[in-house]
Write a protein that holds these residues in place. Structure first.
Motif, PDB file in Angstrom:
ATOM      1  N   SER A 336     -11.600   1.003   0.687  1.00  0.00           N
ATOM      2  CA  SER A 336     -12.284   2.038  -0.091  1.00  0.00           C
ATOM      3  C   SER A 336     -11.703   3.424   0.173  1.00  0.00           C
ATOM      4  O   SER A 336     -11.955   4.354  -0.581  1.00  0.00           O
ATOM      5  CB  SER A 336     -13.778   2.044   0.250  1.00  0.00           C
ATOM      6  OG  SER A 336     -13.967   2.375   1.622  1.00  0.00           O
ATOM      7  N   GLN A 337     -10.933   3.591   1.244  1.00  0.00           N
ATOM      8  CA  GLN A 337     -10.399   4.901   1.607  1.00  0.00           C
ATOM      9  C   GLN A 337      -8.984   5.074   1.058  1.00  0.00           C
ATOM     10  O   GLN A 337      -8.134   4.188   1.189  1.00  0.00           O
ATOM     11  CB  GLN A 337     -10.414   5.065   3.116  1.00  0.00           C
ATOM     12  CG  GLN A 337     -11.836   5.037   3.684  1.00  0.00           C
ATOM     13  CD  GLN A 337     -11.885   5.462   5.127  1.00  0.00           C
ATOM     14  OE1 GLN A 337     -10.982   5.161   5.901  1.00  0.00           O
ATOM     15  NE2 GLN A 337     -12.948   6.169   5.505  1.00  0.00           N
ATOM     16  N   THR A 338      -8.733   6.208   0.466  1.00  0.00           N
ATOM     17  CA  THR A 338      -7.496   6.439  -0.265  1.00  0.00           C
ATOM     18  C   THR A 338      -6.259   6.253   0.601  1.00  0.00           C
ATOM     19  O   THR A 338      -5.319   5.541   0.222  1.00  0.00           O
ATOM     20  CB  THR A 338      -7.505   7.851  -0.877  1.00  0.00           C
ATOM     21  OG1 THR A 338      -8.648   7.972  -1.726  1.00  0.00           O
ATOM     22  CG2 THR A 338      -6.240   8.098  -1.691  1.00  0.00           C
ATOM     23  N   LEU A 339      -6.221   6.890   1.757  1.00  0.00           N
ATOM     24  CA  LEU A 339      -5.021   6.818   2.589  1.00  0.00           C
ATOM     25  C   LEU A 339      -4.823   5.416   3.159  1.00  0.00           C
ATOM     26  O   LEU A 339      -3.691   4.921   3.230  1.00  0.00           O
ATOM     27  CB  LEU A 339      -5.093   7.847   3.714  1.00  0.00           C
ATOM     28  CG  LEU A 339      -5.179   9.315   3.267  1.00  0.00           C
ATOM     29  CD1 LEU A 339      -5.144  10.245   4.476  1.00  0.00           C
ATOM     30  CD2 LEU A 339      -4.041   9.656   2.306  1.00  0.00           C
ATOM     31  N   ALA A 340      -5.900   4.754   3.544  1.00  0.00           N
ATOM     32  CA  ALA A 340      -5.791   3.376   4.043  1.00  0.00           C
ATOM     33  C   ALA A 340      -5.321   2.448   2.922  1.00  0.00           C
ATOM     34  O   ALA A 340      -4.516   1.539   3.148  1.00  0.00           O
ATOM     35  CB  ALA A 340      -7.133   2.908   4.593  1.00  0.00           C
ATOM     36  N   ALA A 341      -5.816   2.672   1.707  1.00  0.00           N
ATOM     37  CA  ALA A 341      -5.404   1.847   0.575  1.00  0.00           C
ATOM     38  C   ALA A 341      -3.917   2.026   0.278  1.00  0.00           C
ATOM     39  O   ALA A 341      -3.208   1.057  -0.047  1.00  0.00           O
ATOM     40  CB  ALA A 341      -6.233   2.193  -0.662  1.00  0.00           C
ATOM     41  N   LEU A 342      -3.424   3.268   0.389  1.00  0.00           N
ATOM     42  CA  LEU A 342      -1.989   3.505   0.191  1.00  0.00           C
ATOM     43  C   LEU A 342      -1.163   2.745   1.222  1.00  0.00           C
ATOM     44  O   LEU A 342      -0.125   2.154   0.894  1.00  0.00           O
ATOM     45  CB  LEU A 342      -1.689   5.001   0.263  1.00  0.00           C
ATOM     46  CG  LEU A 342      -1.974   5.817  -1.000  1.00  0.00           C
ATOM     47  CD1 LEU A 342      -1.894   7.309  -0.701  1.00  0.00           C
ATOM     48  CD2 LEU A 342      -1.020   5.447  -2.128  1.00  0.00           C
TER      49      LEU A 342
END
Length: 917
Positions: A336-342
């Motif tokens: 759900s977190q942008t940087l982790a998803a990247l």
């Protein structure tokens, strides 16, 4: 001017993500006082906060523990005042630790989110308490709150509003009960929202937005779980799917909330790669641009760092759209977190490291900038000030001069814009449309095809058309390739998803045109099952083939996600077709040999039978129960038993069970033993052969069971033994040499295998067996004659002919192997059989098997009039290692004639005489 000078004289020691711990030493050096002065000089809002709460904030800085005790368990008579004071303290503390670089971005946003969770829980606890105290509500109300957006992801910004969806669990209620409860919960939700949202003399806690609930213009602010699920299932849109990537239960009934989110998984995460999501996300981007007026060159003053071009939302759209595309197939892409998803996207090779590094840096800088903008007056804005004074304040909070700040933000905005624009709106490839002979006669019908029913599908295809035609022009026979592509296009039931997928992945256009040129049958298969193209992009399409257990485990895991029986059968079809397609592509791309492909087709079929039979049996047992004790197995026969299938082989099966014939099942509805296993077998056949929206799994042939079509579809082990010993024909014993038990317990499979071998040992009379082989050859020649050169299975010297002899030799020589080559080689010790001749038959069988597999994969038939075209012929010859300059027909006929000569010689040796092995 004096204000700007005073700001610039008090620089903020801002170093993003420095992570320097706050400590007593740091505070004692005077740096804390300097920081307080600098913040106050840049931000009127924080100047007031620090003045009111400086003692508490300094103590929190010293302890580095801002959340401990910030919200007391009892909010007292005025919960609103306590909540607002706590929020003010949190705002002051987090401004200091972020601007000093003591907290990295993710720690600041998570701390804000943690406080928001506690505040929402406290507000709803306070709002529900009077109704629970008066008995109007039970202690367990079933109400839960879904945090959406940045709060759901743990990424709240400094002056963020919070997006909430308030629901209650009505799964065990009737309509009247749910309606009464909803009325009370709506009033409690209003009270809780006022506690959080209303501005009083003490300020506010969080601006609260409830508009992300289903159809907010007509639904109450507290909605029932069942109505929400019904809405998302029937009317949910792509932006709502993207929003639920970040959804999280933040307050209320955690168990009910978890059940809701679990049921939302199929809505958010589609099984197929969802490239159409790119188009919808891009349309939303353009809508935002129109609303914000973001056009032309990026100018930092006045630019919205969240919604403007190159802003935070662009990075989020880029990331979430990639997640929606492939997260349905890969749960490892659902952060759900942008940087982790990247980071996850990089690990799965959906995004390059260079793009990830740039987006990570830009996201961090832009989020810090967003916070600095909001810290000045605690305003929910993301626009860079246009005035010189305003710019100086934001730049000062970022520890920069105005000039350095403008240059830095401009570079990041333009870098993000370049990356995201290339993804969502790639430059059109200028490929001139080629002129093929007969081109118009074929393409004029394309606008009428089902794939072109929507305007968007037509627009997408028009961008692809020149490139596709250019590739077809390079085929050995362009007209033939165009015809085969037309067959593919005509078979597509819809076009948006497939054309979006092609537009985003040009390599799939290469693969499609290559298949159309060399394997028209596979191209037609693609037209009917275009979803299998997803598998090509899954990242594992070209990985090594898994073993049998891994295949079965993967399918079992897939079926475990099914909500009902029919869904499970559909999932089995989708999964099987993807693996089936993979085998075909691998052999055409020369990644595997035809022999390996034959083995993989058989292993795939076995995995499906093992897992689907268990799935069918569980469903069957729900209604009829089990018969205990009992066991059963599927005896694979024919090519499946031999472990060598083609792309369209049917499955020869016998189901054998072991149970008390007088027993009854123990379910809600009881069945007698024979009836039970007969119906179970029929259920399995239906599960495999019934056409659903995703087609069939396999065609099934059960004529090899005892008594053939006239016998029961399931037979007891006792009945099987009696029939094989006393009634079966020699040809049935020949067929039994390729039998293989593939389901059931290890003990029962061994029991069946031992019985099979004992029966075959008793039926090994050389003269009788070979006489049976000769008789069967005659019967097959009369009933199923060869249909032409490409009918490699039937006729003298064909595969069936060689396999019959192999089965006969195996029967006589007590061979336990099921593959034809091994059965032929089992006769090498016989004095009357020449080893060289058997070796030659085995090699011929392998060569003819490869040829047939390739031809059926390319053409889908054994008939002469569907011979491969020029492109396919070249591919077939290369894979089969045939010199194209030689006379192919002569090679095949000579090979078959020589096999006939060997077989006739072996069978002629035993006419009129016995033979001892």
């Amino acid at each position: 001017m004096a204000v700007i000078e005073s700001i610039n004289q008090v620089p903020i020691p801002y170093e993003p993500a420095r992570g320097t711990a706050l400590s007593a030493d740091w505070a004692a050096t005077g740096a804390l006082a300097e920081l307080l002065k600098g913040i106050g000089g840049c931000s009127p809002y924080l100047n007031d906060v620090l003045r009111q709460e400086q003692a508490w904030i300094c103590e929190a800085v010293h302890a580095d523990a801002p959340l401990e005790g910030i919200l007391p368990s009892d909010l007292g008579a005025d919960p609103g005042q306590i909540l607002r004071q706590s929020k003010r303290r949190m705002a002051g503390f987090l401004a200091m630790v972020e601007l000093s670089g003591a907290y990295p971005l993710n720690r600041t946003t998570q701390a804000l989110t943690d406080f928001a969770d506690a505040a929402v829980q406290a507000a709803f606890t306070s709002a529900l308490a009077p109704y629970q105290a008066s008995g109007k509500l039970p202690e367990d109300t079933g109400l839960f709150v879904v945090a959406m957006g940045k709060m759901g992801a743990g990424e709240l910004n400094y002056s963020s509003d919070i997006d909430l969806i308030v629901m209650f669990d009505d799964r065990k209620m009737d309509h009247l009960e749910a309606s009464h409860l909803r009325q009370i919960l709506v009033r409690a939700t209003r009270t809780a929202t006022k506690l959080l949202n209303d501005v009083t003399q003490h300020g506010y806690v969080f601006r609260t937005d409830l508009r992300l609930r289903p159809d907010p213009s007509v639904t109450p602010i507290c909605v029932s779980m069942s109505s929400a699920l019904e809405y998302y299932e029937s009317l949910g849109r792509t932006w709502e799917r993207a929003a639920f990537i970040k959804a999280r239960i933040c307050a209320g009934d955690q168990e009910a909330g978890a059940a809701f989110l679990e049921q939302m998984v199929p809505f958010v995460w589609r099984r197929h790669l969802d490239f159409a999501a790119i188009e919808e996300a891009h349309a939303l981007r353009l809508k935002i641009r129109t609303k914000t007026g973001a056009r032309g060159q990026i100018t930092v003053p006045g630019h919205d760092v969240k919604l403007g071009r190159g802003g935070i939302r662009e990075i989020e759209f880029f990331t979430q759209t990639r997640q929606l595309i492939s997260g349905g197939r890969d749960p490892g892409l659902r952060s759900s977190q942008t940087l982790a998803a990247l980071d996850q996207l990089v690990a799965k090779e959906w995004v390059t490291s260079a793009i990830n590094n740039q987006l990570q840096r830009s996201y961090t800088v832009l989020r810090h900038t967003e916070h600095a903008i909001q810290m000045i007056r605690d305003a929910q804005t993301q626009s860079v000030p246009q005035s010189e004074e305003g710019l100086a304040r934001v730049a000062g909070l970022c520890g920069q001069t105005s000039e350095a700040f403008l240059n830095d933000i401009s570079a990041h905005l333009n870098a993000v814009h370049s990356i995201t624009e290339t993804f969502f709106a790639p430059a059109q490839r200028t490929v001139p449309e080629v002129a093929l002979e007969g081109h118009h006669d074929i393409t004029q019908h394309w606008p009428s095809y089902a794939a072109m029913r929507s305007e968007r599908a037509t627009v997408l295809f028009d961008t692809l058309r020149p490139e596709i035609l250019a590739r077809l022009q390079n085929a050995p026979d362009p007209k033939e390739a165009l015809i085969q592509f037309d067959n593919f296009l005509q078979g597509l039931p819809a076009g948006i998803q497939v054309f979006s997928l092609f537009a985003a992945n040009p390599k799939l256009v290469d693969l499609l045109t290559d298949i159309a040129v060399s394997a028209p049958a596979l191209a037609q298969y693609l037209g009917r099952n275009s979803g299998v193209l997803d598998a090509v992009l899954s990242g594992e399409f070209f990985a090594a083939w898994p073993d049998q257990e891994a295949l079965q485990l993967q399918l079992s895991t897939t079926l475990a996600r099914a909500f009902d029986y029919e869904t499970g059968l559909d999932l089995a079809r989708i999964w099987t077709k993807e693996w089936h397609f993979r085998i075909g592509v691998h052999v055409l791309q020369e990644i595997i040999t035809p022999k390996a492909a034959s083995e993989q087709y058989a292993q795939l079929a076995q995995a499906v039978l093992v897992v689907v039979f268990a799935f069918v049996h569980r469903e069957f047992a729900r209604k009829y129960g089990d018969i205990a004790p009992s066991d059963s197995t599927i005896l694979a026969m024919g090519s499946l038993g031999a472990g060598q299938l083609n792309s369209d082989s049917d499955l020869d099966l016998i189901l054998i069970f072991d149970a008390d014939p007088n027993a009854l099942s123990d379910g809600h509805k009881t069945l007698a033993c024979r009836q039970y296993f007969s119906r179970l077998t029929q259920a399995l056949i239906t599960a495999l052969t019934a056409p659903t929206a995703y087609g069939r799994l396999y065609e099934v042939d059960m004529r090899l069971r005892p008594s053939g079509r006239s016998g029961p579809v399931a037979t007891s082990i006792t009945g099987f033994e009696t029939y094989q010993r006393n009634e079966a024909w020699t040809w049935e014993h020949l067929a039994l040499t390729r039998g293989r038990a593939i389901t059931g317990s290890v003990e029962f499979r061994k029991k069946v295998e031992d019985l099979r071998q004992r029966i075959l040992d008793e039926k090994s009379d050389w003269a009788k067996v070979m006489s049976g082989v000769s008789d069967m050859r005659v019967r097959l020649a009369e009933s199923k004659p060869q249909q032409g050169l490409w009918d490699i299975k039937r006729g003298p010297g064909g595969l069936q002919d060689i396999e019959l002899l192999g089965q006969g030799i195996a029967l006589v020589h007590h061979c336990r192997e099921v593959a034809t080559a091994a059965q032929l080689h089992s006769g090498q010790s016989a004095a009357h059989l020449k080893v060289g001749a058997l070796d030659e038959l085995a090699r011929s069988h392998d060569w003819l098997s490869d040829l047939r597999l390739l031809h059926r994969l390319m053409c889908g038939t054994d008939t002469q009039d569907a011979a491969v075209g020029e492109g396919g012929r070249a591919r077939l010859f290369r894979i089969a290692q045939i010199d194209q300059d030689l006379d192919f027909e002569h090679i095949v006929l000579t090979k078959r004639a020589h096999c006939v000569q060997i077989i006739d010689g072996i069978l002629g040796q035993i006419e009129g005489q016995g033979y001892e092995s």
